[in-house]
Design a protein around this motif. Structure first.
Motif, short mmCIF file in Angstrom:
data_model
loop_
_atom_site.label_atom_id
_atom_site.label_comp_id
_atom_site.label_asym_id
_atom_site.label_seq_id
_atom_site.Cartn_x
_atom_site.Cartn_y
_atom_site.Cartn_z
N GLU A 138 -6.73 -8.42 -7.83
CA GLU A 138 -5.38 -8.72 -8.32
C GLU A 138 -4.59 -7.42 -8.44
O GLU A 138 -5.15 -6.37 -8.81
CB GLU A 138 -5.42 -9.38 -9.70
N ARG A 139 -3.30 -7.49 -8.16
CA ARG A 139 -2.44 -6.36 -8.45
C ARG A 139 -2.40 -6.12 -9.94
O ARG A 139 -2.53 -7.07 -10.73
CB ARG A 139 -1.03 -6.63 -7.92
N LEU A 140 -2.25 -4.87 -10.37
CA LEU A 140 -2.18 -4.57 -11.79
C LEU A 140 -1.11 -5.44 -12.44
O LEU A 140 0.01 -5.57 -11.92
CB LEU A 140 -1.86 -3.10 -12.01
N PRO A 141 -1.43 -6.06 -13.58
CA PRO A 141 -0.49 -7.03 -14.16
C PRO A 141 0.72 -6.37 -14.80
O PRO A 141 0.65 -5.25 -15.30
CB PRO A 141 -1.35 -7.72 -15.23
N PRO A 218 -14.42 -0.55 -8.10
CA PRO A 218 -13.35 0.40 -7.77
C PRO A 218 -12.47 -0.20 -6.69
O PRO A 218 -12.97 -0.76 -5.72
CB PRO A 218 -14.11 1.62 -7.25
N SER A 219 -11.16 -0.11 -6.87
CA SER A 219 -10.27 -0.78 -5.91
C SER A 219 -8.95 -0.04 -5.73
O SER A 219 -7.96 -0.66 -5.34
CB SER A 219 -10.00 -2.22 -6.38
N GLY A 220 -8.92 1.23 -6.02
CA GLY A 220 -7.69 1.98 -5.83
C GLY A 220 -6.79 1.92 -7.05
O GLY A 220 -7.09 1.25 -8.04
N PRO A 221 -5.64 2.61 -6.99
CA PRO A 221 -4.79 2.76 -8.17
C PRO A 221 -3.88 1.58 -8.50
O PRO A 221 -3.28 1.56 -9.56
CB PRO A 221 -3.94 4.00 -7.82
N ARG A 222 -3.76 0.59 -7.62
CA ARG A 222 -2.78 -0.48 -7.82
C ARG A 222 -3.40 -1.86 -8.00
O ARG A 222 -2.68 -2.84 -8.13
CB ARG A 222 -1.80 -0.51 -6.64
#
Length: 280
Positions: A138-141, A218-222
């Motif tokens: 999911e994208r960061l909420p 881990p999935s990156g910063p966003r």
């Protein structure tokens, strides 16, 4: 080497099934809009998948969907020894109503592997294991998402979020627990038809559903990402990026790609994780 039979499908190469206790996780960045039309190979998708790709209002969402499904077919084809277009899919029975809209699975009486696919806002996750697995990304909420959705959570999860005084910490904690929750519900085969407040997927592993292992990825910063695996924690978890070029016409996915050149990430005790810097 197990002998696999998939109807009329022809084995392209020898199967490369994951070992018992092994969880492979592949992260996929969508192809850029500039390169997708020219380079992204849709020929291996089914007619239904191509129609779905064309149905999105936002072109970026269609490219994300197509990138995810090209990656899924090429990965499963490599594991099963099949050409990507020959990988047979089926929906398992729903646990609630027994209708065929439960977990997606390989169409095989006793599946030699299990998989889960999730995609959101430019990223996809493919998890592959010998046991039942669910994945979510999911994208960061946004703050308003946290405010609207928190009342639907398990009371224990609500208490944990309320105890965090900083709004940024609440958003981060909500993002992690929500991806765990969706991964778990996908592994069950119910999705959000099951009340999201019924099960605790918060920060305390000892309070989570018995018989399942939940892992943050881990999935990156966003983005946030998580997997749910039936049973004990895997002996090894390998997390790698699929190189963008592996989705293009004429390319393949290398299951032996070395993923040791990335930034180290915290992992659960007893789990080894390898992460590359492709697409980071």
């Amino acid at each position: 080497m197990p002998v696999l039979e998939f109807g009329t499908a022809t084995l392209a190469v020898e199967p490369r099934l994951p070992a018992a206790g092994q969880l492979d996780v592949w992260l996929v960045r969508r192809a850029t809009l500039e390169t997708a039309a020219e380079l992204l190979d849709l020929s291996e998708l089914s007619e239904a998948e191509r129609r779905r790709t064309a149905s999105f209002v936002r072109p970026a969402d269609g490219v994300t969907y197509a990138s995810a499904h090209v990656a899924l077919r090429r990965l499963l084809g490599a594991y099963l020894g099949l050409s990507p277009q020959d990988v047979p899919f089926v929906r398992e029975p729903c646990p609630g109503c027994a209708e065929p809209h439960g977990r997606p699975a390989v169409a095989y009486p006793d599946p030699p592997l299990h998989f889960s696919l999730a995609h959101s806002h430019g990223m996809a996750v493919v998890a592959v294991s010998r046991t039942v697995v669910g994945a979510d990304v999911e994208r960061l909420p946004r703050a308003e998402t946290v405010e609207v959705c928190t009342p639907a959570l398990h009371p224990g999860e609500q208490d944990e979020l309320a105890a965090l005084g900083d709004a940024g910490e609440r958003r981060a904690a909500f993002g992690r627990l929500w991806t765990r929750k969706e991964a778990y519900l996908k592994a069950l085969g119910t999705g959000l038809s099951r009340d999201p407040g019924h099960d605790y997927l918060g920060a305390d592993p000892h309070r989570r559903p018995a018989g399942w292992t939940l892992l943050d990825l881990p999935s990156g910063p966003r983005h946030n990402a998580a997997v749910a695996v039936r049973g004990a924690a895997p002996d090894q978890v390998t997390v790698r990026w699929v190189p963008p070029a592996a989705l293009y016409a004429g390319a393949t996915v290398d299951l032996d790609a070395d993923g040791t050149v990335g930034v180290p990430v915290p992992v659960p005790v007893g789990v080894t994780t390898r992460v590359s810097d492709w697409g980071a």
